[in-house]
Design a protein around this motif. Structure first.
Motif, short mmCIF file in Angstrom:
data_model
loop_
_atom_site.label_atom_id
_atom_site.label_comp_id
_atom_site.label_asym_id
_atom_site.label_seq_id
_atom_site.Cartn_x
_atom_site.Cartn_y
_atom_site.Cartn_z
N TYR A 1 0.82 -1.22 0.00
CA TYR A 1 0.00 0.00 0.00
C TYR A 1 0.86 1.27 0.00
O TYR A 1 0.41 2.33 -0.40
N LEU A 2 2.08 1.13 0.49
CA LEU A 2 2.95 2.28 0.72
C LEU A 2 4.32 1.96 0.12
O LEU A 2 5.28 1.68 0.85
N PRO A 3 4.42 1.96 -1.23
CA PRO A 3 5.66 1.50 -1.87
C PRO A 3 6.89 2.30 -1.46
O PRO A 3 8.00 1.79 -1.50
N GLU A 4 6.66 3.55 -1.01
CA GLU A 4 7.81 4.40 -0.63
C GLU A 4 8.35 4.09 0.77
O GLU A 4 9.38 4.64 1.19
N PHE A 5 7.68 3.21 1.52
CA PHE A 5 8.12 2.88 2.88
C PHE A 5 9.44 2.13 2.83
O PHE A 5 9.54 1.06 2.23
N ALA A 6 10.47 2.71 3.45
CA ALA A 6 11.80 2.08 3.46
C ALA A 6 12.52 2.45 4.75
O ALA A 6 12.19 3.45 5.40
N LEU A 7 13.49 1.61 5.14
CA LEU A 7 14.34 1.88 6.30
C LEU A 7 15.79 1.89 5.82
O LEU A 7 16.05 1.59 4.65
N THR A 8 16.73 2.22 6.71
CA THR A 8 18.12 2.38 6.24
C THR A 8 18.70 1.08 5.69
O THR A 8 19.49 1.11 4.75
N GLY B 1 15.78 -3.40 1.88
CA GLY B 1 14.87 -4.54 1.93
C GLY B 1 14.22 -4.81 3.28
O GLY B 1 13.32 -5.63 3.38
N ALA B 2 14.70 -4.13 4.34
CA ALA B 2 14.17 -4.42 5.69
C ALA B 2 12.69 -4.10 5.79
O ALA B 2 11.91 -4.85 6.39
N ALA B 3 12.26 -3.00 5.19
CA ALA B 3 10.86 -2.58 5.29
C ALA B 3 9.93 -3.55 4.56
O ALA B 3 8.76 -3.70 4.93
N ASP B 4 10.44 -4.22 3.53
CA ASP B 4 9.61 -5.11 2.70
C ASP B 4 9.01 -6.27 3.50
O ASP B 4 7.99 -6.83 3.12
N GLY C 1 11.33 10.30 6.05
CA GLY C 1 12.51 10.44 6.90
C GLY C 1 13.05 9.12 7.42
O GLY C 1 14.24 9.01 7.74
N LEU C 2 12.17 8.11 7.53
CA LEU C 2 12.61 6.80 8.03
C LEU C 2 13.70 6.21 7.13
O LEU C 2 14.64 5.56 7.61
N ALA C 3 13.57 6.41 5.84
CA ALA C 3 14.47 5.78 4.87
C ALA C 3 15.93 6.21 5.07
O ALA C 3 16.85 5.42 4.86
N SER C 4 16.11 7.46 5.50
CA SER C 4 17.49 7.93 5.65
C SER C 4 17.95 7.94 7.11
O SER C 4 19.14 8.00 7.38
N GLY C 5 16.98 7.85 8.06
CA GLY C 5 17.38 8.05 9.45
C GLY C 5 17.15 6.90 10.41
O GLY C 5 17.63 6.94 11.54
N TYR D 1 7.73 -1.71 22.10
CA TYR D 1 6.74 -0.63 22.01
C TYR D 1 7.14 0.32 20.88
O TYR D 1 8.26 0.83 20.87
N SER D 2 6.22 0.55 19.94
CA SER D 2 6.63 1.18 18.69
C SER D 2 5.80 2.40 18.31
O SER D 2 4.69 2.28 17.81
N ASN D 3 6.36 3.58 18.56
CA ASN D 3 5.74 4.80 18.05
C ASN D 3 5.80 4.81 16.53
O ASN D 3 4.82 5.13 15.86
N GLY D 4 6.95 4.42 15.99
CA GLY D 4 7.13 4.43 14.53
C GLY D 4 6.12 3.57 13.80
O GLY D 4 5.56 3.98 12.78
N GLY D 5 5.84 2.39 14.36
CA GLY D 5 4.87 1.50 13.72
C GLY D 5 3.50 2.13 13.62
O GLY D 5 2.82 2.04 12.59
#
Length: 477
Positions: free
Chosen positions: A96-103, A106-109, A144-148, A161-165
Motif C-alpha cells: 500500500y505504501l511502496p515508498e516505505f523504506a528503512l536504512t 529490503g528491511a521494510a519489505d 525520513g525513516l528511509a534515511s534516518g 513498544y513502537s511509536n514508529g509502527g
C-alpha cells in the motif's frame, strides 16, 4: 454482566476524590481528573487546577492530550479498513505504501500491516521526531525513516513498544482512504463513538477548557507549565495531537467493552475485530512486559485481564483501562508525569477493593548469586544509549540521549521537560535476566509500575542481545 447499585459507584467516587486530593497535595500534582463506568453507571471526579499559570480549575469536562492512548484509536481505524477490504493485516506494508523504506535495504519489505499495530515491527524510531505540520506531516515522517532509521530485530521476532509502527499505520490509513489522519479520526472514531469534545489541534482545543502539562521546577520542585503543548503533527497517530475529555475516553472504552458498539448504539467495529484486538499477538513471557494484542496491552492481574494503554504528553499522563470480565472502564489524566503513581494506586484499589480481584505478588524476593556478566555492555536504539556495568554487586545503567540533529533535540528536550540525562540507576537481580530498580519496595511492581523492571533477552555466547526497559528494546551495540 455485573449488576450494581448506584451506591457502589458513589463509594468509588468518594474514594477517588479522597485519594486524588491527598496525592495531589503531597506530590505536587496540580490537577487530576478520572472516571469510572460500570454496568450502566458512570462517575467523573476532577481535582485541582488545569494550568498553574492561569489557575483555571480542572473540571469534569476539561480536555487533555490523550498521548499514546491514541494508539488504540489508530488500531481501531486500521481494523475498520480491514473490514472494508481496503487493508489486509497479513499483507506487506509496501503493498500500500511502496515508498516505505528503512536504512537497511529490503528491511521494510518484510514488515506486515499486523506488525505495525502489534508492536512487533522492529522499526528503530522510538525517538525520531521530525518537525512537520499539516497535510503532509505523516508523509514527511515516512520519508525520513528511509534515511534516518534502521531496525532493531526481524519483524515478528520480538516485541518493542513502537511509536514508529503506529505513525506508519497512520500514513497507511491516509493512503488507502484518501483522507488526512485527523479527518479520518474525527469521521470514523470521534463521530460514531460520541466523543463530542475531542479534537486534534491546539487551535481547536483552545476554544474550550483544556489542561496543560507541568514539570517540577529543578530548584523548587514546584510544578511549572510546559513550554510545549503538543508533539509535532508527525506524531499524530502515535499520540502527539489528539485531545479530549474523560467522558470521551470512557465512551471509547465502553465501545470496546460492548464488542464494538458505541454507547449511542452505533456499530464502530465488528465483534470479531474487537475480539481480535484483545487476543494475544505476542508474549515475551517477562513480568515487565505484559502480552500485547493489537493496540491494547493485556495486563494480567491474577486471573483478570485489563486491556490498557497509558499516554505521556509533554508534562501530562493519561490512562485508559477496560476490564471486560467486570464490565468496567477506568480513565484518568494528571497534568504532571508523577500522576502515573496515583493512576496505578486507583487502578489497584478498583481491582482489589471494588471488584474483589486477587492480585498475586509479582516479585517475592531478590535473588542472590546471579551472574551479571551477560548483561554488561552498551545497548542502543534510535538516539538512545544505555551503558550497563556492575557496581558493588548490582547492575548500574547510565542512559544518554544522543540527538540526531538540533530540531529533534529541541523537541525531545521540551517533551522531557528540559532534563535529557537521567542519573545512573542501580538494579538488583530478581532472577537471571530480570532486574528491579534498587531501593523500591517489591510490591510496587504488582501494578502498572511493573514497567519499571528491566529485563535482558536472547543470551548468546554469554551475552544478552537485547535490553528491555518500559517495553522498549535497545540492542547490544
Amino acid at each position: 454482566m455485573v449488576h450494581m447499585n448506584d451506591n457502589a459507584l458513589r463509594t468509588v467516587e468518594a474514594r477517588i476524590r479522597e485519594q486524588a486530593a491527598a496525592y495531589c497535595e503531597s506530590d505536587n500534582v496540580p490537577g487530576f481528573v478520572a472516571g469510572v463506568y460500570q454496568a450502566g453507571e458512570q462517575i467523573i471526579v476532577a481535582h485541582g487546577v488545569a494550568n498553574v499559570a492561569t489557575g483555571a480549575p480542572m473540571l469534569d469536562d476539561t480536555g487533555f492530550l490523550f498521548g499514546s492512548v491514541t494508539k488504540v484509536l489508530t488500531t481501531t481505524l486500521v481494523l475498520q479498513q480491514v473490514e472494508r477490504g481496503l487493508l489486509d493485516l497479513d499483507a506487506p506494508v509496501v503493498k500500500y505504501l511502496p515508498e516505505f523504506a528503512l536504512t537497511a535495504p529490503g528491511a521494510a519489505d518484510k514488515i506486515l500491516v499486523r506488525h505495525l499495530v502489534s508492536h512487533t515491527n522492529g522499526i528503530d524510531a522510538d525517538l525520531f521526531f521530525p518537525d512537520a505540520k499539516g497535510r503532509d506531516a505523516l508523509k514527511t515522517y515516512v520519508d525520513g525513516l528511509a534515511s534516518g532509521c534502521g531496525t532493531l530485530f526481524e519483524p515478528g521476532e520480538q516485541l518493542s513498544y513502537s511509536n514508529g509502527g503506529m505513525i506508519v499505520a497512520g500514513r497507511l490509513l491516509e493512503v488507502v482512504t484518501g483522507l488526512p489522519f485527523h479527518d479520518l479520526l474525527a469521521r470514523d472514531i470521534y463521530g460514531p463513538v460520541g466523543m463530542k469534545d475531542s479534537c486534534t489541534s491546539a487551535e481547536q482545543a483552545i476554544l474550550r477548557g483544556t489542561a496543560v502539562g507541568h514539570f517540577p521546577d529543578p530548584e523548587t520542585m514546584a510544578p511549572k507549565p510546559t513550554n510545549r503543548f503538543t508533539l509535532p503533527d508527525t506524531w499524530g497517530p502515535a499520540g502527539g495531537t489528539p485531545i479530549g475529555t474523560i467522558a470521551d475516553l470512557l465512551a471509547f472504552g465502553r465501545t470496546h467493552l460492548a464488542g464494538g458498539v458505541s454507547p449511542s448504539g452505533t456499530r464502530v467495529l465488528s465483534a470479531e475485530s474487537t475480539a481480535l484486538m484483545r487476543q494475544v499477538s505476542y508474549d515475551m513471557d517477562s513480568p515487565n512486559t505484559p502480552p500485547i494484542g493489537l493496540g491494547w496491552v493485556l495486563y494480567p492481574f491474577g486471573d483478570t485481564t485489563v486491556l490498557a494503554m497509558s499516554g505521556a504528553s509533554p508534562g501530562g499522563v493519561s490512562l485508559l483501562c477496560v476490564v471486560p470480565e467486570h464490565d468496567l472502564v477506568f480513565a484518568a489524566f494528571g497534568n504532571t508525569p508523577g500522576a502515573i503513581m496515583l493512576q496505578d494506586q486507583l487502578l489497584r484499589w478498583l481491582l482489589t477493593e471494588h471488584l474483589g480481584v486477587r492480585i498475586p505478588t509479582l516479585i517475592t524476593e531478590v535473588a542472590q548469586d546471579v551472574d551479571l556478566t551477560p548483561y554488561v555492555g552498551t545497548y542502543r536504539s534510535n538516539q538512545l544509549r544505555v551503558d550497563v556495568s556492575v557496581v558493588e554487586g548490582q547492575l548500574e545503567e547510565r542512559m544518554t540521549y544522543e540527538p540526531a540533529d538540533a530540531s529533534q533535540e529541541r523537541i525531545f528536550t521540551e517533551f522531557a521537560g528540559g532534563a535529557t540525562a537521567a542519573p545512573p540507576q542501580r538494579y538488583v537481580p530478581i532472577r537471571p535476566g530480570l532486574f528491579a530498580p534498587a531501593d523500591y519496595p517489591l510490591e510496587v511492581f504488582d501494578g502498572y509500575l511493573r514497567l519499571l523492571l528491566v529485563s535482558y533477552h536472547d543470551v548468546r555466547d554469554g551475552q544478552a542481545r537485547f535490553r528491555n526497559g518500559g517495553g522498549r528494546l535497545t540492542r547490544r551495540a
